[in-house]
Scaffold this motif. Structure first.
Motif, PDB file in Angstrom:
ATOM      1  N   ALA A 272       0.872  -1.189   0.000  1.00  0.00           N
ATOM      2  CA  ALA A 272       0.000   0.000   0.000  1.00  0.00           C
ATOM      3  C   ALA A 272       0.896   1.222   0.000  1.00  0.00           C
ATOM      4  O   ALA A 272       1.920   1.260   0.684  1.00  0.00           O
ATOM      5  CB  ALA A 272      -0.915   0.004   1.216  1.00  0.00           C
ATOM      6  N   THR A 273       0.491   2.214  -0.809  1.00  0.00           N
ATOM      7  CA  THR A 273       1.266   3.449  -0.899  1.00  0.00           C
ATOM      8  C   THR A 273       0.319   4.638  -0.814  1.00  0.00           C
ATOM      9  O   THR A 273      -0.690   4.693  -1.531  1.00  0.00           O
ATOM     10  CB  THR A 273       2.056   3.521  -2.217  1.00  0.00           C
ATOM     11  N   GLY A 274       0.623   5.561   0.071  1.00  0.00           N
ATOM     12  CA  GLY A 274      -0.138   6.793   0.170  1.00  0.00           C
ATOM     13  C   GLY A 274       0.802   7.973  -0.002  1.00  0.00           C
ATOM     14  O   GLY A 274       1.958   7.911   0.410  1.00  0.00           O
ATOM     15  N   GLY A 275       0.294   9.061  -0.654  1.00  0.00           N
ATOM     16  CA  GLY A 275       1.212  10.156  -0.890  1.00  0.00           C
ATOM     17  C   GLY A 275       0.515  11.496  -1.110  1.00  0.00           C
ATOM     18  O   GLY A 275      -0.717  11.602  -1.098  1.00  0.00           O
ATOM     19  N   TYR A 276       1.353  12.483  -1.311  1.00  0.00           N
ATOM     20  CA  TYR A 276       0.878  13.845  -1.552  1.00  0.00           C
ATOM     21  C   TYR A 276       1.831  14.489  -2.539  1.00  0.00           C
ATOM     22  O   TYR A 276       3.059  14.439  -2.335  1.00  0.00           O
ATOM     23  CB  TYR A 276       0.855  14.636  -0.239  1.00  0.00           C
ATOM     24  N   GLY A 277       1.279  15.069  -3.636  1.00  0.00           N
ATOM     25  CA  GLY A 277       2.186  15.648  -4.601  1.00  0.00           C
ATOM     26  C   GLY A 277       1.480  16.401  -5.709  1.00  0.00           C
ATOM     27  O   GLY A 277       0.250  16.422  -5.794  1.00  0.00           O
ATOM     28  N   ASN A 278       2.291  16.963  -6.533  1.00  0.00           N
ATOM     29  CA  ASN A 278       1.792  17.706  -7.697  1.00  0.00           C
ATOM     30  C   ASN A 278       2.645  17.282  -8.891  1.00  0.00           C
ATOM     31  O   ASN A 278       3.844  17.565  -8.945  1.00  0.00           O
ATOM     32  CB  ASN A 278       1.911  19.203  -7.470  1.00  0.00           C
ATOM     33  N   PRO A 279       2.049  16.549  -9.868  1.00  0.00           N
ATOM     34  CA  PRO A 279       0.657  16.098  -9.883  1.00  0.00           C
ATOM     35  C   PRO A 279       0.478  14.831  -9.050  1.00  0.00           C
ATOM     36  O   PRO A 279       1.450  14.207  -8.665  1.00  0.00           O
ATOM     37  CB  PRO A 279       0.425  15.810 -11.356  1.00  0.00           C
ATOM     38  N   GLY A 280      -0.792  14.455  -8.814  1.00  0.00           N
ATOM     39  CA  GLY A 280      -1.083  13.196  -8.151  1.00  0.00           C
ATOM     40  C   GLY A 280      -1.248  12.108  -9.185  1.00  0.00           C
ATOM     41  O   GLY A 280      -0.590  12.103 -10.230  1.00  0.00           O
ATOM     42  N   LEU A 281      -2.158  11.173  -8.894  1.00  0.00           N
ATOM     43  CA  LEU A 281      -2.397  10.112  -9.865  1.00  0.00           C
ATOM     44  C   LEU A 281      -3.151  10.628 -11.088  1.00  0.00           C
ATOM     45  O   LEU A 281      -3.033  10.080 -12.180  1.00  0.00           O
ATOM     46  CB  LEU A 281      -3.175   8.959  -9.191  1.00  0.00           C
ATOM     47  N   ASN A 282      -3.940  11.678 -10.915  1.00  0.00           N
ATOM     48  CA  ASN A 282      -4.655  12.296 -12.023  1.00  0.00           C
ATOM     49  C   ASN A 282      -3.701  13.274 -12.699  1.00  0.00           C
ATOM     50  O   ASN A 282      -3.492  14.393 -12.229  1.00  0.00           O
ATOM     51  CB  ASN A 282      -5.909  13.002 -11.530  1.00  0.00           C
ATOM     52  N   MET A 283      -3.123  12.853 -13.796  1.00  0.00           N
ATOM     53  CA  MET A 283      -2.111  13.655 -14.455  1.00  0.00           C
ATOM     54  C   MET A 283      -2.689  14.933 -15.087  1.00  0.00           C
ATOM     55  O   MET A 283      -1.948  15.845 -15.452  1.00  0.00           O
ATOM     56  CB  MET A 283      -1.418  12.821 -15.546  1.00  0.00           C
ATOM     57  N   LEU A 284      -4.014  14.979 -15.240  1.00  0.00           N
ATOM     58  CA  LEU A 284      -4.620  16.157 -15.859  1.00  0.00           C
ATOM     59  C   LEU A 284      -4.961  17.240 -14.838  1.00  0.00           C
ATOM     60  O   LEU A 284      -5.389  18.329 -15.210  1.00  0.00           O
ATOM     61  CB  LEU A 284      -5.886  15.756 -16.632  1.00  0.00           C
ATOM     62  N   ASP A 285      -4.803  16.889 -13.539  1.00  0.00           N
ATOM     63  CA  ASP A 285      -5.093  17.865 -12.490  1.00  0.00           C
ATOM     64  C   ASP A 285      -3.778  18.467 -12.032  1.00  0.00           C
ATOM     65  O   ASP A 285      -3.003  17.833 -11.312  1.00  0.00           O
ATOM     66  CB  ASP A 285      -5.815  17.175 -11.337  1.00  0.00           C
ATOM     67  N   ASN A 286      -3.528  19.717 -12.467  1.00  0.00           N
ATOM     68  CA  ASN A 286      -2.248  20.366 -12.186  1.00  0.00           C
ATOM     69  C   ASN A 286      -2.321  21.077 -10.840  1.00  0.00           C
ATOM     70  O   ASN A 286      -2.293  22.298 -10.751  1.00  0.00           O
ATOM     71  CB  ASN A 286      -1.911  21.345 -13.306  1.00  0.00           C
ATOM     72  N   SER A 287      -2.395  20.248  -9.754  1.00  0.00           N
ATOM     73  CA  SER A 287      -2.450  20.808  -8.397  1.00  0.00           C
ATOM     74  C   SER A 287      -1.970  19.746  -7.416  1.00  0.00           C
ATOM     75  O   SER A 287      -1.823  18.570  -7.756  1.00  0.00           O
ATOM     76  CB  SER A 287      -3.882  21.227  -8.050  1.00  0.00           C
ATOM     77  N   PHE A 288      -1.740  20.205  -6.172  1.00  0.00           N
ATOM     78  CA  PHE A 288      -1.334  19.255  -5.142  1.00  0.00           C
ATOM     79  C   PHE A 288      -2.522  18.378  -4.747  1.00  0.00           C
ATOM     80  O   PHE A 288      -3.624  18.884  -4.508  1.00  0.00           O
ATOM     81  CB  PHE A 288      -0.790  19.983  -3.919  1.00  0.00           C
ATOM     82  N   GLN A 289      -2.287  17.049  -4.699  1.00  0.00           N
ATOM     83  CA  GLN A 289      -3.367  16.097  -4.421  1.00  0.00           C
ATOM     84  C   GLN A 289      -2.857  15.010  -3.473  1.00  0.00           C
ATOM     85  O   GLN A 289      -1.668  14.705  -3.434  1.00  0.00           O
ATOM     86  CB  GLN A 289      -3.841  15.413  -5.712  1.00  0.00           C
TER      87      GLN A 289
END
Length: 416
Positions: A272-289
């Motif tokens: 299991a992997t949890g994270g926080y970043g920009n971009p997240g798994l949604n590559m079309l959302d250009n924000s921290f997720q």
């Protein structure tokens, strides 16, 4: 009177406490406990405990933290006109926490712990073997000290006999029965005895100090070294620690074979992997997720080019090598036992001859004693016969100690 009685009791008590005694068996025990090498037994135990804990930890969840910041020269763009979809930033950030949990690995962890346990037994037994080999060194020192003790007693007996004879000779000179210089020969011989006694004392001190260092126990001239009652065992079976060492080596190989057999088993892991970043798994959302993933993974080495099989064949050959080492050790040990038994038989024969020679020497000395009293022979002739008797008695003493040493070495070779 009461006070004097109390003082005498205190002196006897102090004397009994101050004078210590030691036996050959106690020396064996002390050297195996106090010799620096003996510390390795506990150190190996502690090391194995830590290694086993490390192996057991592979069953626990494994946590990994990962963080990164990157700047890219180019990014993915959506080639759709007027789509209003923003392109990704060239600077990207990500921090993750991953958890991996071993679900199944074919029992490799337990097998690895068993290998470590088998290795511990082998290493500890090797230490015991090395300590056991010190026993022959103990034998040599201990019986050399006994020989010094008995030689000193024999020398003092000769001294007492000469002093008694000196009194008789001086009396004969005084009454004109013997020549005036007859006592000088006896006095010179007494001085020789004093030198011999000093040499014996010096050698004994060196032997005792060496033994004391070896067993790590204070020993001195006041220590009473008990004479052991040794018997050669009748049974033919060897009981040496080396034989156990060979068996432990084979058990170590068996545990290694079991580990190798499990190495190609499938391995199943959950993650299991949890994270926080920009971009997240949604590559079309250009924000921290925030984001996470969970899953299971199977890893199975289906074909290893017969490496596993060859490793087991190699271990089988190693086991055969150990068998040949054990057979060689038994053969060489039995040869040594046979040689030692022949040595014991030879010394026992010498002792019988020594007793016959001493009886004859005593008869000759008795005749010389009578002749000296009557002025038939000189003091020099008497000393010659007395010295001959002393040397033969000393030879008997040496043979008796050598017989004890030979029996002690026989027992050590056999493993008793």
């Amino acid at each position: 009177m009461k006070n004097i009685f109390i003082i005498l009791i205190a002196m006897v008590t102090f004397s009994s406490v101050a004078q210590q005694s030691i036996t050959l068996e106690e020396c064996y025990r002390l050297v195996t406990e106090n010799y620096p090498l003996a510390k390795q037994i506990q150190l190996l135990e502690d090391q194995n405990k830590l290694d086993s804990e490390v192996l057991a930890n592979t069953k626990m969840p494994q946590l990994y933290v990962d963080a990164q910041a990157t700047y890219q020269s180019d990014v993915i763009e959506v080639p759709i006109p007027n789509s209003n979809i923003e392109g990704l930033n060239k600077d990207q950030y990500r921090a993750t926490l991953s958890v991996n949990q071993l679900i199944y690995n074919g029992g490799i962890t337990d097998a690895s712990i068993k290998v470590k346990s088998a290795q511990l037994q082998t290493k500890q037994k090797q230490v015991e073997v090395n300590l056991y080999q010190l026993k022959q060194q103990i034998n040599q020192l201990y019986f050399s000290i006994l020989l010094s003790q008995e030689s000193e007693l024999l020398l003092q007996s000769k001294k007492a006999q000469l002093q008694s004879k000196l009194s008789e000779v001086q009396s004969g000179i005084k009454h004109g029965v013997l020549l005036p210089a007859s006592d000088k020969v006896l006095e010179a011989e007494l001085l020789k005895i004093k030198q011999q006694s000093q040499e014996l004392l010096s050698n004994k001190i060196v032997l005792i100090e060496t033994l004391s260092d070896l067993v790590n126990k204070p020993l001195d001239l006041s220590t009473q070294f008990e004479s052991p009652l040794l018997k050669v065992p009748l049974e033919s079976q060897l009981n040496r620690p080396e034989l156990e060492l060979f068996q432990f080596k084979k058990e170590e190989i068996a545990s290694s074979e079991s580990l190798i057999a499990k190495q190609n088993a499938p391995k199943l892991l959950g993650f299991a992997t949890g994270g926080y970043g920009n971009p997240g798994l949604n590559m079309l959302d250009n924000s921290f997720q925030t984001f996470y993933t969970v899953g299971i993974k199977l890893n199975w080495n289906v074909f290893d080019w017969n490496s596993n099989k060859k490793q087991r064949q190699s271990l089988a050959i190693h086991k055969d090598i150990i068998d040949t080492e054990a057979e060689t050790f038994k053969l060489n040990t039995n040869i040594k036992l046979n040689q030692q038994q022949k040595e014991i038989d030879k010394i026992e024969g010498f002792i019988l001859s020594d007793l016959e020679i001493i009886n004859l020497r005593k008869e000759v000395l008795q005749s010389a004693d009578s002749q000296l009293k009557n002025g038939v022979i000189t003091s020099s002739a008497y000393i010659t016969e007395l010295t001959n008797l002393y040397e033969d008695e000393n030879t008997l003493l040496k043979h008796k100690i050598q017989l004890q040493l030979a029996k002690a070495n026989y027992n050590i070779i056999k493993g008793q």
